[in-house]
Design a protein around this motif. Structure first.
Motif, mmCIF file in Angstrom:
data_model
loop_
_atom_site.group_PDB
_atom_site.id
_atom_site.type_symbol
_atom_site.label_atom_id
_atom_site.label_comp_id
_atom_site.label_asym_id
_atom_site.label_seq_id
_atom_site.Cartn_x
_atom_site.Cartn_y
_atom_site.Cartn_z
ATOM 1 N N SER A 68 0.827 -1.213 0.000
ATOM 2 C CA SER A 68 0.000 0.000 0.000
ATOM 3 C C SER A 68 0.863 1.266 0.000
ATOM 4 O O SER A 68 0.474 2.286 -0.565
ATOM 5 N N ASN A 69 2.033 1.202 0.612
ATOM 6 C CA ASN A 69 2.940 2.363 0.525
ATOM 7 C C ASN A 69 3.499 2.516 -0.889
ATOM 8 O O ASN A 69 3.680 3.628 -1.370
ATOM 9 N N LEU A 70 3.760 1.393 -1.544
ATOM 10 C CA LEU A 70 4.200 1.450 -2.950
ATOM 11 C C LEU A 70 3.139 2.155 -3.785
ATOM 12 O O LEU A 70 3.429 3.072 -4.558
ATOM 13 N N ALA A 105 9.588 -0.487 1.502
ATOM 14 C CA ALA A 105 8.183 -0.299 1.881
ATOM 15 C C ALA A 105 7.602 -1.656 2.250
ATOM 16 O O ALA A 105 7.060 -2.368 1.409
ATOM 17 N N GLY A 106 7.799 -2.032 3.511
ATOM 18 C CA GLY A 106 7.325 -3.341 3.955
ATOM 19 C C GLY A 106 8.207 -4.471 3.452
ATOM 20 O O GLY A 106 7.730 -5.582 3.256
ATOM 21 N N PRO A 156 6.747 1.256 11.421
ATOM 22 C CA PRO A 156 5.502 1.590 12.120
ATOM 23 C C PRO A 156 5.636 1.773 13.630
ATOM 24 O O PRO A 156 4.909 1.142 14.417
ATOM 25 N N GLN A 166 -0.904 3.331 9.342
ATOM 26 C CA GLN A 166 -0.725 3.318 7.884
ATOM 27 C C GLN A 166 -1.260 4.598 7.246
ATOM 28 O O GLN A 166 -0.670 5.111 6.302
HETATM 29 C C1 GRF Z 1 4.100 -0.624 6.736
HETATM 30 O O1 GRF Z 1 3.252 -0.475 7.808
HETATM 31 C C2 GRF Z 1 5.500 -0.237 7.098
HETATM 32 O O2 GRF Z 1 5.577 0.607 8.194
HETATM 33 C C3 GRF Z 1 6.166 -1.534 7.465
HETATM 34 O O3 GRF Z 1 5.540 -2.504 6.685
HETATM 35 C C4 GRF Z 1 4.231 -2.078 6.328
HETATM 36 C C5 GRF Z 1 4.088 -2.284 4.856
HETATM 37 O O4 GRF Z 1 2.788 -2.116 4.402
HETATM 38 N N1 GRF Z 1 7.588 -1.430 7.283
HETATM 39 P P1 GRF Z 1 2.485 -2.055 2.849
HETATM 40 O O5 GRF Z 1 3.076 -3.316 2.229
HETATM 41 O O6 GRF Z 1 3.117 -0.816 2.303
HETATM 42 O O7 GRF Z 1 0.988 -2.041 2.738
#
Ligand code: GRF
Length: 187
Positions: free
Chosen positions: A15-17, A85-86, A108, A169
């Protein structure tokens, strides 16, 4: 503005991507996502790379020398900047040393509190008054590099791991782009 060619490393949801892809379509945003690396072939985040036609590579961290494969691809795509990112694998010194101060991560919790996994569970157990997320540079140690920015919120009595994750998030989607803008504004 010449955007920095950036690679995003993922292992899961992405989701961050997705958020960074959206933000980077803005002309004034300093990075362009040129490559996605996943160490998990089932990572949902890969679908965002496919949808937005961003090249992606899958790596198997069980293979010896997998880092050389990553370095080779980073070179091929002329990558100048890396966002984790995760990504659930520690970036070894082989990569860190070649990209010093050019790899960032989002975590997080309010670092230096709660490095590593299970941050929400630990924040609740510790009866923290506040929590949030941190964007930091990546060095050789886990969740340890210098901090670029943090965003926080106060816990409510009814918060549990699910609500903490949702709230964190939501903050991450503001924090990560803001940190990137901050880095390139200062250069
Ligand atoms: C995020 O909450 C980040 O803080 C942690 O892993 C999670 C990844 O989430 N490092 P997503 O894959 O970006 O949805």
């Amino acid at each position: 503005m010449v955007k920095k060619k950036t690679c995003v490393f993922i292992s899961g949801q992405g989701s961050n991507l997705k958020n960074l892809i959206y933000r980077s379509r803005d002309n004034s945003f300093p990075i362009k996502i040129s490559l996605v690396v996943s160490n998990n072939r089932k990572a949902k985040g890969i679908n965002y790379a496919k949808k937005y036609k961003i090249p992606f590579i899958l790596i198997n961290t069980k293979n010896r020398n997998y880092e050389f494969k990553i370095l080779k691809e980073l070179k091929k795509f002329q990558i100048e900047f890396i966002c984790l990112a995760g990504y659930m694998k520690i970036i070894s010194n082989k990569i860190v040393s070649k990209f010093e101060k050019k790899i960032i991560n989002i975590h997080p919790s309010l670092l230096p509190k709660f490095k590593g996994l299970n941050t929400f569970e630990r924040a609740l157990k510790n009866k923290e008054k506040k929590t949030g997320c941190t964007v930091h540079y990546v060095n050789k140690k886990l969740d340890d590099g210098s901090i670029i920015l943090k965003k926080m919120f106060y816990l409510k009595l009814k918060d549990d791991e699910v609500t903490l994750k949702q709230k964190t998030q939501k903050l991450e989607y503001r924090a990560y782009p803001e940190a990137i803008v901050k880095i390139f504004r200062n250069i």
